[in-house]
Write an enzyme that holds these catalytic residues in place. Sequence first.
Site, PDB file in Angstrom:
ATOM      1  N   GLN A   1       0.811  -1.210   0.000  1.00  0.00           N
ATOM      2  CA  GLN A   1       0.000   0.000   0.000  1.00  0.00           C
ATOM      3  C   GLN A   1       0.848   1.265   0.000  1.00  0.00           C
ATOM      4  OE1 GLN A   1      -3.524  -0.099  -0.416  1.00  0.00           O
ATOM      5  NE2 GLN A   1      -2.712  -2.102  -0.961  1.00  0.00           N
TER       6      GLN A   1
ATOM      7  N   HIS B 238       1.645   3.129  -3.344  1.00  0.00           N
ATOM      8  CA  HIS B 238       0.666   3.967  -4.038  1.00  0.00           C
ATOM      9  C   HIS B 238       1.104   5.421  -4.100  1.00  0.00           C
ATOM     10  CE1 HIS B 238      -2.912   1.572  -4.985  1.00  0.00           C
ATOM     11  NE2 HIS B 238      -2.691   0.888  -3.885  1.00  0.00           N
TER      12      HIS B 238
ATOM     13  N   GLU C 122      -9.038   2.531   5.970  1.00  0.00           N
ATOM     14  CA  GLU C 122      -9.601   2.161   4.668  1.00  0.00           C
ATOM     15  C   GLU C 122      -9.526   0.637   4.498  1.00  0.00           C
ATOM     16  OE1 GLU C 122      -8.800   3.184  -0.058  1.00  0.00           O
ATOM     17  OE2 GLU C 122      -7.191   3.436   1.396  1.00  0.00           O
ATOM     18  N   HIS C 123      -8.343   0.075   4.716  1.00  0.00           N
ATOM     19  CA  HIS C 123      -8.136  -1.375   4.649  1.00  0.00           C
ATOM     20  C   HIS C 123      -7.589  -1.848   5.993  1.00  0.00           C
ATOM     21  CE1 HIS C 123      -7.004   0.294   0.601  1.00  0.00           C
ATOM     22  NE2 HIS C 123      -7.904  -0.602   0.190  1.00  0.00           N
TER      23      HIS C 123
ATOM     24  N   ASP D 182      -7.868  -5.243  -3.830  1.00  0.00           N
ATOM     25  CA  ASP D 182      -7.638  -4.209  -4.830  1.00  0.00           C
ATOM     26  C   ASP D 182      -8.040  -4.669  -6.228  1.00  0.00           C
ATOM     27  OD1 ASP D 182      -6.721  -2.279  -3.109  1.00  0.00           O
ATOM     28  OD2 ASP D 182      -4.597  -2.711  -3.425  1.00  0.00           O
TER      29      ASP D 182
ATOM     30  N   HIS E 248     -50.972  23.082   8.156  1.00  0.00           N
ATOM     31  CA  HIS E 248     -50.784  21.638   7.989  1.00  0.00           C
ATOM     32  C   HIS E 248     -52.053  20.892   8.421  1.00  0.00           C
ATOM     33  CE1 HIS E 248     -46.633  22.802   7.522  1.00  0.00           C
ATOM     34  NE2 HIS E 248     -46.222  21.547   7.443  1.00  0.00           N
TER      35      HIS E 248
END
Length: 449
Positions: free
Chosen positions: A272, A275, A341-342, A375, A434
Amino acid sequence: MSASLSGTIPRLDLRGRRPGLRELRAALPRAEVDVEAALLAVRPIVEDVRDRGAPALYDAARRFDGVAPPALRVPPEVLATAAQGLDPAVRAALEESVRRARVVHADQRRHDTTTTVADGAAVTERWVPVDRVGLYVPGGLAVYPSSVVMNVVPAQLAGVPSLAVASPPQRDHGGWPHPSILAACHLLGVEEVYAVGGAQAVAGFAYGFEDEGSVCEPAALVTGPGNIYVAAAKRMLKGLIGIDAEAGPTEIAILADAGADPEHVAADLVSQAEHDPLAAAVLVTDSAELAAAVQEALARRVAGTKHTERVATALAGRQSGIVLVDDLDVGLDVVNAYAAEHLEIHTADAAAVASRVRSAGAVFVGTWAPVSLGDYCAGSNHVLPTGGCAAHSSGLSVQSFLRGIHVVEYSEEALRAVGGHVVSLARAEDLPGHGEAVLARVPDVEPGG
Protein backbone atom coordinates in the site's frame (compact mmCIF):
# COMPACT_ATOMS: atom_id res chain seq x y z
CA MET A 1 21.78 2.37 2.44
CA SER A 2 20.63 5.84 3.40
CA ALA A 3 18.25 6.18 6.34
CA SER A 4 15.63 7.63 4.02
CA LEU A 5 15.52 4.38 2.03
CA SER A 6 15.88 1.92 4.90
CA GLY A 7 12.21 1.25 5.55
CA THR A 8 12.32 3.13 8.86
CA ILE A 9 8.87 3.50 10.38
CA PRO A 10 7.89 5.50 13.50
CA ARG A 11 6.75 3.79 16.71
CA LEU A 12 4.01 4.64 19.18
CA ASP A 13 4.13 2.74 22.48
CA LEU A 14 0.75 2.47 24.21
CA ARG A 15 1.71 -0.35 26.54
CA GLY A 16 0.74 0.07 30.17
CA ARG A 17 -2.41 2.05 29.42
CA ARG A 18 -5.70 1.91 27.56
CA PRO A 19 -6.37 5.32 26.02
CA GLY A 20 -9.90 6.48 25.28
CA LEU A 21 -11.21 7.38 21.86
CA ARG A 22 -10.35 11.06 22.14
CA GLU A 23 -6.73 10.36 23.03
CA LEU A 24 -6.36 7.70 20.36
CA ARG A 25 -7.66 9.95 17.62
CA ALA A 26 -5.16 12.60 18.63
CA ALA A 27 -2.20 10.21 18.93
CA LEU A 28 -2.58 7.80 16.02
CA PRO A 29 -0.66 8.44 12.80
CA ARG A 30 -2.61 10.14 10.06
CA ALA A 31 -1.70 11.87 6.81
CA GLU A 32 -1.96 15.66 6.81
CA VAL A 33 -4.33 16.43 3.95
CA ASP A 34 -5.64 19.98 3.89
CA VAL A 35 -8.59 19.91 1.53
CA GLU A 36 -9.58 23.45 2.55
CA ALA A 37 -6.21 24.75 1.35
CA ALA A 38 -6.61 22.86 -1.94
CA LEU A 39 -9.96 24.61 -2.43
CA LEU A 40 -8.09 27.85 -3.04
CA ALA A 41 -6.36 26.29 -6.02
CA VAL A 42 -9.41 24.41 -7.23
CA ARG A 43 -12.01 27.16 -7.11
CA PRO A 44 -10.77 29.12 -10.18
CA ILE A 45 -10.45 25.86 -12.15
CA VAL A 46 -14.00 24.83 -11.35
CA GLU A 47 -15.37 28.28 -12.07
CA ASP A 48 -13.50 28.40 -15.39
CA VAL A 49 -15.04 25.09 -16.47
CA ARG A 50 -18.46 26.36 -15.40
CA ASP A 51 -18.04 29.55 -17.42
CA ARG A 52 -16.17 28.37 -20.53
CA GLY A 53 -16.78 24.63 -20.75
CA ALA A 54 -14.62 22.70 -23.22
CA PRO A 55 -11.99 25.42 -23.83
CA ALA A 56 -11.31 25.51 -20.10
CA LEU A 57 -10.90 21.73 -20.06
CA TYR A 58 -8.35 21.86 -22.88
CA ASP A 59 -6.43 24.63 -21.12
CA ALA A 60 -6.41 22.68 -17.86
CA ALA A 61 -5.12 19.58 -19.68
CA ARG A 62 -2.21 21.52 -21.15
CA ARG A 63 -1.44 23.08 -17.77
CA PHE A 64 -1.76 20.07 -15.48
CA ASP A 65 -1.26 17.03 -17.72
CA GLY A 66 1.25 18.51 -20.14
CA VAL A 67 -0.84 17.56 -23.16
CA ALA A 68 -4.17 18.45 -24.70
CA PRO A 69 -6.18 15.49 -26.01
CA PRO A 70 -7.13 15.39 -29.70
CA ALA A 71 -10.75 15.56 -28.51
CA LEU A 72 -12.32 15.47 -25.06
CA ARG A 73 -14.48 12.44 -25.85
CA VAL A 74 -12.49 9.32 -26.72
CA PRO A 75 -13.66 7.90 -30.08
CA PRO A 76 -15.07 4.34 -30.15
CA GLU A 77 -12.26 3.14 -32.40
CA VAL A 78 -9.65 4.26 -29.85
CA LEU A 79 -11.45 2.28 -27.15
CA ALA A 80 -11.61 -0.79 -29.40
CA THR A 81 -7.95 -0.51 -30.38
CA ALA A 82 -6.94 -0.31 -26.71
CA ALA A 83 -8.88 -3.49 -25.97
CA GLN A 84 -7.33 -5.29 -28.96
CA GLY A 85 -3.85 -4.32 -27.83
CA LEU A 86 -4.33 -5.42 -24.23
CA ASP A 87 -1.89 -8.04 -22.97
CA PRO A 88 -3.80 -11.36 -22.89
CA ALA A 89 -2.85 -12.01 -19.25
CA VAL A 90 -4.07 -8.56 -18.23
CA ARG A 91 -7.27 -9.04 -20.21
CA ALA A 92 -7.94 -12.37 -18.50
CA ALA A 93 -7.26 -10.80 -15.10
CA LEU A 94 -9.62 -7.91 -15.80
CA GLU A 95 -12.34 -10.25 -17.02
CA GLU A 96 -12.06 -12.33 -13.85
CA SER A 97 -12.08 -9.18 -11.72
CA VAL A 98 -15.28 -8.08 -13.48
CA ARG A 99 -16.87 -11.51 -13.05
CA ARG A 100 -16.17 -11.64 -9.30
CA ALA A 101 -17.23 -8.03 -8.75
CA ARG A 102 -20.52 -8.71 -10.53
CA VAL A 103 -21.18 -11.78 -8.40
CA VAL A 104 -20.66 -9.86 -5.15
CA HIS A 105 -22.40 -6.65 -6.19
CA ALA A 106 -25.41 -8.45 -7.65
CA ASP A 107 -26.32 -9.55 -4.12
CA GLN A 108 -26.39 -5.89 -3.02
CA ARG A 109 -29.35 -4.98 -5.22
CA ARG A 110 -32.33 -3.79 -3.21
CA HIS A 111 -35.98 -4.53 -3.80
CA ASP A 112 -39.04 -2.35 -3.23
CA THR A 113 -40.84 -3.03 0.04
CA THR A 114 -44.40 -2.09 1.00
CA THR A 115 -45.40 -1.76 4.65
CA THR A 116 -49.04 -1.70 5.71
CA VAL A 117 -49.22 0.75 8.60
CA ALA A 118 -52.98 0.32 9.18
CA ASP A 119 -56.03 -0.67 7.15
CA GLY A 120 -55.87 1.35 3.94
CA ALA A 121 -52.54 2.92 4.89
CA ALA A 122 -49.35 1.83 3.12
CA VAL A 123 -45.83 3.17 2.65
CA THR A 124 -43.66 1.75 -0.12
CA GLU A 125 -39.91 2.30 -0.26
CA ARG A 126 -38.99 2.34 -3.91
CA TRP A 127 -35.33 2.09 -4.96
CA VAL A 128 -34.49 4.18 -8.01
CA PRO A 129 -31.05 4.55 -9.61
CA VAL A 130 -29.66 8.02 -10.20
CA ASP A 131 -30.23 9.19 -13.76
CA ARG A 132 -26.58 9.80 -14.67
CA VAL A 133 -23.20 9.30 -13.02
CA GLY A 134 -19.70 10.52 -13.76
CA LEU A 135 -17.06 7.97 -12.79
CA TYR A 136 -13.54 9.25 -12.21
CA VAL A 137 -10.48 7.05 -12.71
CA PRO A 138 -7.13 8.59 -11.64
CA GLY A 139 -3.95 8.40 -13.70
CA GLY A 140 -1.14 10.09 -11.76
CA LEU A 141 1.72 8.09 -10.24
CA ALA A 142 -0.05 4.92 -11.36
CA VAL A 143 -2.90 3.98 -13.67
CA TYR A 144 -5.88 2.07 -12.38
CA PRO A 145 -7.90 -0.03 -14.83
CA SER A 146 -9.11 -1.84 -11.70
CA SER A 147 -10.82 1.38 -10.61
CA VAL A 148 -12.83 1.29 -13.84
CA VAL A 149 -14.17 -2.09 -12.73
CA MET A 150 -14.89 -0.92 -9.18
CA ASN A 151 -16.83 2.15 -10.33
CA VAL A 152 -18.64 0.76 -13.35
CA VAL A 153 -19.83 -2.63 -12.07
CA PRO A 154 -21.96 -1.36 -9.14
CA ALA A 155 -23.35 1.49 -11.25
CA GLN A 156 -24.40 -0.96 -13.96
CA LEU A 157 -25.93 -3.40 -11.48
CA ALA A 158 -27.83 -0.54 -9.84
CA GLY A 159 -29.43 0.11 -13.23
CA VAL A 160 -27.97 3.58 -13.83
CA PRO A 161 -29.21 4.44 -17.34
CA SER A 162 -26.40 6.85 -18.25
CA LEU A 163 -22.79 6.73 -17.13
CA ALA A 164 -19.52 8.25 -18.30
CA VAL A 165 -15.88 7.74 -17.33
CA ALA A 166 -13.18 10.41 -17.17
CA SER A 167 -9.44 9.84 -16.82
CA PRO A 168 -6.46 12.17 -17.41
CA PRO A 169 -4.89 12.50 -20.86
CA GLN A 170 -1.40 10.97 -21.12
CA ARG A 171 1.49 12.51 -23.05
CA ASP A 172 2.86 9.05 -23.83
CA HIS A 173 -0.40 7.93 -25.42
CA GLY A 174 -1.26 10.68 -27.87
CA GLY A 175 -3.27 12.69 -25.35
CA TRP A 176 -5.72 9.86 -24.65
CA PRO A 177 -6.09 8.22 -21.23
CA HIS A 178 -3.91 5.19 -20.57
CA PRO A 179 -4.77 2.30 -22.93
CA SER A 180 -5.41 -0.11 -20.04
CA ILE A 181 -8.11 2.21 -18.72
CA LEU A 182 -9.67 2.56 -22.15
CA ALA A 183 -9.53 -1.21 -22.61
CA ALA A 184 -11.29 -1.78 -19.29
CA CYS A 185 -14.03 0.64 -20.35
CA HIS A 186 -14.46 -1.23 -23.63
CA LEU A 187 -14.63 -4.61 -21.89
CA LEU A 188 -17.38 -3.26 -19.62
CA GLY A 189 -19.36 -1.79 -22.50
CA VAL A 190 -18.74 1.83 -21.49
CA GLU A 191 -18.89 3.97 -24.61
CA GLU A 192 -18.78 7.48 -23.13
CA VAL A 193 -15.20 8.15 -22.00
CA TYR A 194 -13.46 11.52 -21.63
CA ALA A 195 -9.80 12.47 -21.61
CA VAL A 196 -10.16 14.83 -18.67
CA GLY A 197 -8.42 14.63 -15.31
CA GLY A 198 -8.30 16.19 -11.88
CA ALA A 199 -10.63 18.82 -10.46
CA GLN A 200 -11.61 19.87 -13.97
CA ALA A 201 -13.11 16.41 -14.60
CA VAL A 202 -15.35 16.73 -11.55
CA ALA A 203 -16.41 20.20 -12.71
CA GLY A 204 -17.03 18.93 -16.23
CA PHE A 205 -19.34 16.24 -14.91
CA ALA A 206 -21.09 18.71 -12.62
CA TYR A 207 -21.81 21.39 -15.23
CA GLY A 208 -21.63 19.45 -18.48
CA PHE A 209 -19.92 20.70 -21.65
CA GLU A 210 -19.97 20.47 -25.43
CA ASP A 211 -16.99 19.75 -27.67
CA GLU A 212 -16.99 19.23 -31.43
CA GLY A 213 -20.65 18.30 -31.49
CA SER A 214 -20.33 15.87 -28.59
CA VAL A 215 -22.32 16.80 -25.48
CA CYS A 216 -21.45 15.66 -21.98
CA GLU A 217 -24.66 16.11 -20.04
CA PRO A 218 -24.41 17.06 -16.34
CA ALA A 219 -24.22 14.14 -13.92
CA ALA A 220 -26.29 13.76 -10.77
CA LEU A 221 -23.52 11.88 -8.97
CA VAL A 222 -19.71 11.73 -9.28
CA THR A 223 -17.74 8.85 -7.81
CA GLY A 224 -14.20 7.54 -7.82
CA PRO A 225 -10.87 8.13 -6.06
CA GLY A 226 -8.41 10.88 -6.87
CA ASN A 227 -5.85 13.28 -5.44
CA ILE A 228 -6.45 16.14 -3.01
CA TYR A 229 -7.59 18.42 -5.83
CA VAL A 230 -10.23 15.93 -6.93
CA ALA A 231 -11.36 15.75 -3.28
CA ALA A 232 -11.47 19.54 -3.06
CA ALA A 233 -13.57 19.80 -6.24
CA LYS A 234 -15.99 17.24 -4.82
CA ARG A 235 -16.30 19.25 -1.62
CA MET A 236 -16.87 22.48 -3.54
CA LEU A 237 -19.51 20.98 -5.84
CA LYS A 238 -21.31 18.78 -3.32
CA GLY A 239 -24.95 19.79 -3.43
CA LEU A 240 -24.93 20.51 -7.13
CA ILE A 241 -23.82 16.89 -7.47
CA GLY A 242 -23.84 13.94 -5.13
CA ILE A 243 -20.45 12.45 -4.28
CA ASP A 244 -19.28 9.13 -2.89
CA ALA A 245 -16.55 10.53 -0.62
CA GLU A 246 -13.63 12.94 -0.43
CA ALA A 247 -11.04 10.22 -0.89
CA GLY A 248 -7.62 10.86 0.61
CA PRO A 249 -4.35 8.89 0.40
CA THR A 250 -4.69 5.13 0.73
CA GLU A 251 -4.35 3.45 4.15
CA ILE A 252 -3.57 -0.01 5.44
CA ALA A 253 -3.75 -1.00 9.10
CA ILE A 254 -2.75 -4.47 10.29
CA LEU A 255 -3.72 -5.94 13.65
CA ALA A 256 -1.30 -8.77 14.41
CA ASP A 257 -0.20 -10.95 17.29
CA ALA A 258 3.03 -12.90 17.93
CA GLY A 259 1.96 -15.69 15.57
CA ALA A 260 1.82 -13.44 12.50
CA ASP A 261 4.36 -13.93 9.71
CA PRO A 262 6.55 -10.78 9.67
CA GLU A 263 7.28 -11.24 5.96
CA HIS A 264 3.57 -11.22 5.12
CA VAL A 265 3.00 -8.16 7.29
CA ALA A 266 5.94 -6.26 5.80
CA ALA A 267 4.97 -7.19 2.24
CA ASP A 268 1.44 -5.91 2.80
CA LEU A 269 2.62 -2.64 4.34
CA VAL A 270 4.88 -2.08 1.32
CA SER A 271 2.06 -2.98 -1.10
CA GLN A 272 0.00 0.00 0.00
CA ALA A 273 2.93 2.36 0.62
CA GLU A 274 3.86 2.10 -3.07
CA HIS A 275 0.67 3.97 -4.04
CA ASP A 276 1.76 7.39 -2.83
CA PRO A 277 4.36 9.09 -0.61
CA LEU A 278 1.40 10.09 1.60
CA ALA A 279 0.05 6.53 1.83
CA ALA A 280 -0.44 5.35 5.41
CA ALA A 281 0.87 2.00 6.67
CA VAL A 282 0.12 1.14 10.31
CA LEU A 283 0.89 -2.04 12.27
CA VAL A 284 -0.87 -2.55 15.60
CA THR A 285 0.56 -5.42 17.66
CA ASP A 286 0.93 -6.75 21.19
CA SER A 287 4.26 -8.39 20.28
CA ALA A 288 7.47 -6.39 20.48
CA GLU A 289 9.24 -9.35 18.84
CA LEU A 290 6.93 -9.20 15.84
CA ALA A 291 7.40 -5.45 15.59
CA ALA A 292 11.19 -5.90 15.47
CA ALA A 293 10.94 -8.68 12.89
CA VAL A 294 8.63 -6.59 10.70
CA GLN A 295 11.07 -3.69 10.91
CA GLU A 296 13.88 -5.94 9.69
CA ALA A 297 11.72 -7.32 6.90
CA LEU A 298 10.76 -3.81 5.82
CA ALA A 299 14.40 -2.80 5.52
CA ARG A 300 15.00 -5.64 3.06
CA ARG A 301 11.79 -5.23 1.13
CA VAL A 302 11.96 -1.46 0.75
CA ALA A 303 15.49 -1.73 -0.65
CA GLY A 304 14.36 -4.31 -3.20
CA THR A 305 11.02 -2.91 -4.34
CA LYS A 306 10.58 -0.99 -7.59
CA HIS A 307 9.30 2.25 -6.05
CA THR A 308 11.86 2.35 -3.24
CA GLU A 309 11.89 6.08 -2.61
CA ARG A 310 8.11 6.44 -2.71
CA VAL A 311 7.62 3.51 -0.31
CA ALA A 312 10.34 4.67 2.09
CA THR A 313 8.86 8.17 2.19
CA ALA A 314 5.41 6.80 2.99
CA LEU A 315 6.69 4.48 5.73
CA ALA A 316 8.79 7.19 7.37
CA GLY A 317 6.01 9.78 7.31
CA ARG A 318 3.87 10.81 10.24
CA GLN A 319 0.95 8.95 8.68
CA SER A 320 2.63 5.56 9.23
CA GLY A 321 3.80 3.71 12.31
CA ILE A 322 4.04 0.62 14.49
CA VAL A 323 1.72 0.86 17.50
CA LEU A 324 2.57 -1.37 20.48
CA VAL A 325 -0.28 -2.38 22.80
CA ASP A 326 -0.65 -4.69 25.78
CA ASP A 327 -3.20 -7.06 24.23
CA LEU A 328 -5.63 -7.52 21.36
CA ASP A 329 -8.47 -5.87 23.26
CA VAL A 330 -6.51 -2.62 23.26
CA GLY A 331 -5.46 -3.36 19.69
CA LEU A 332 -9.12 -3.50 18.68
CA ASP A 333 -9.69 -0.17 20.44
CA VAL A 334 -6.87 1.26 18.35
CA VAL A 335 -8.01 -0.05 14.96
CA ASN A 336 -11.64 0.91 15.63
CA ALA A 337 -10.51 4.43 16.54
CA TYR A 338 -8.27 4.59 13.47
CA ALA A 339 -11.06 3.37 11.12
CA ALA A 340 -8.72 2.36 8.33
CA GLU A 341 -9.60 2.16 4.67
CA HIS A 342 -8.14 -1.37 4.65
CA LEU A 343 -7.69 -3.48 7.80
CA GLU A 344 -5.93 -6.83 7.88
CA ILE A 345 -6.28 -9.26 10.81
CA HIS A 346 -3.23 -11.50 11.39
CA THR A 347 -4.07 -13.15 14.70
CA ALA A 348 -5.09 -16.47 16.18
CA ASP A 349 -8.80 -17.01 15.50
CA ALA A 350 -8.72 -14.14 13.02
CA ALA A 351 -12.38 -14.48 12.06
CA ALA A 352 -13.52 -14.01 15.67
CA VAL A 353 -11.27 -10.97 16.05
CA ALA A 354 -12.53 -9.54 12.76
CA SER A 355 -16.12 -9.89 13.99
CA ARG A 356 -15.29 -7.34 16.69
CA VAL A 357 -14.16 -4.69 14.18
CA ARG A 358 -16.71 -1.88 13.93
CA SER A 359 -14.87 0.71 11.86
CA ALA A 360 -13.04 -0.15 8.64
CA GLY A 361 -13.66 0.30 4.95
CA ALA A 362 -12.91 -3.38 4.33
CA VAL A 363 -11.56 -6.13 6.59
CA PHE A 364 -9.19 -8.82 5.32
CA VAL A 365 -9.20 -11.91 7.50
CA GLY A 366 -6.19 -14.12 8.02
CA THR A 367 -3.06 -15.09 6.14
CA TRP A 368 -4.60 -15.68 2.74
CA ALA A 369 -6.54 -12.43 2.28
CA PRO A 370 -4.06 -9.59 1.61
CA VAL A 371 -5.33 -6.12 0.72
CA SER A 372 -3.96 -6.49 -2.81
CA LEU A 373 -6.51 -9.29 -3.34
CA GLY A 374 -9.25 -6.77 -2.55
CA ASP A 375 -7.64 -4.21 -4.83
CA TYR A 376 -8.17 -6.47 -7.81
CA CYS A 377 -9.96 -9.79 -7.63
CA ALA A 378 -11.66 -10.53 -4.30
CA GLY A 379 -15.02 -9.37 -5.62
CA SER A 380 -15.21 -6.63 -2.99
CA ASN A 381 -15.01 -2.95 -3.93
CA HIS A 382 -11.75 -1.05 -3.49
CA VAL A 383 -13.27 2.45 -3.54
CA LEU A 384 -13.34 2.85 0.24
CA PRO A 385 -13.52 5.63 2.87
CA THR A 386 -10.20 7.08 4.04
CA GLY A 387 -9.02 9.52 6.70
CA GLY A 388 -11.11 7.93 9.46
CA CYS A 389 -14.34 8.27 7.47
CA ALA A 390 -14.93 4.52 7.81
CA ALA A 391 -16.27 5.37 11.27
CA HIS A 392 -19.40 6.76 9.57
CA SER A 393 -19.26 5.94 5.86
CA SER A 394 -19.21 2.89 3.59
CA GLY A 395 -17.31 2.00 0.46
CA LEU A 396 -18.74 2.18 -3.02
CA SER A 397 -21.54 -0.29 -3.66
CA VAL A 398 -24.75 -0.74 -5.61
CA GLN A 399 -26.49 1.28 -2.88
CA SER A 400 -24.24 4.25 -3.69
CA PHE A 401 -26.11 4.64 -6.97
CA LEU A 402 -29.64 4.16 -5.62
CA ARG A 403 -32.11 6.55 -4.00
CA GLY A 404 -34.84 5.41 -1.67
CA ILE A 405 -38.18 7.11 -2.42
CA HIS A 406 -41.11 6.73 -0.03
CA VAL A 407 -44.47 6.37 -1.78
CA VAL A 408 -47.40 7.05 0.57
CA GLU A 409 -50.89 5.72 -0.20
CA TYR A 410 -53.82 6.31 2.25
CA SER A 411 -57.54 5.74 1.80
CA GLU A 412 -60.10 8.24 3.09
CA GLU A 413 -60.80 6.07 6.12
CA ALA A 414 -57.11 5.65 6.86
CA LEU A 415 -56.62 9.44 6.78
CA ARG A 416 -59.70 9.91 8.95
CA ALA A 417 -58.29 7.46 11.52
CA VAL A 418 -55.06 9.38 12.00
CA GLY A 419 -56.07 12.89 10.92
CA GLY A 420 -56.74 14.14 14.44
CA HIS A 421 -53.16 13.37 15.44
CA VAL A 422 -51.90 15.32 12.44
CA VAL A 423 -54.02 18.31 13.49
CA SER A 424 -52.76 18.14 17.07
CA LEU A 425 -49.09 18.02 16.03
CA ALA A 426 -49.60 20.81 13.49
CA ARG A 427 -51.08 23.09 16.15
CA ALA A 428 -48.30 22.16 18.61
CA GLU A 429 -45.75 23.30 16.05
CA ASP A 430 -47.74 26.46 15.25
CA LEU A 431 -48.27 25.34 11.67
CA PRO A 432 -52.10 25.42 11.48
CA GLY A 433 -52.10 25.19 7.70
CA HIS A 434 -50.78 21.64 7.99
CA GLY A 435 -53.82 20.67 10.03
CA GLU A 436 -56.18 22.55 7.77
CA ALA A 437 -54.91 20.54 4.79
CA VAL A 438 -56.23 17.45 6.58
CA LEU A 439 -59.47 19.09 7.75
CA ALA A 440 -60.20 20.17 4.18
CA ARG A 441 -60.50 16.47 3.36
CA VAL A 442 -61.99 15.06 6.57
CA PRO A 443 -63.54 18.04 8.41
CA ASP A 444 -65.17 15.97 11.13
CA VAL A 445 -61.98 14.60 12.75
CA GLU A 446 -61.20 15.70 16.27
CA PRO A 447 -57.68 16.70 17.40
CA GLY A 448 -56.01 13.95 19.35
CA GLY A 449 -58.03 11.13 17.84
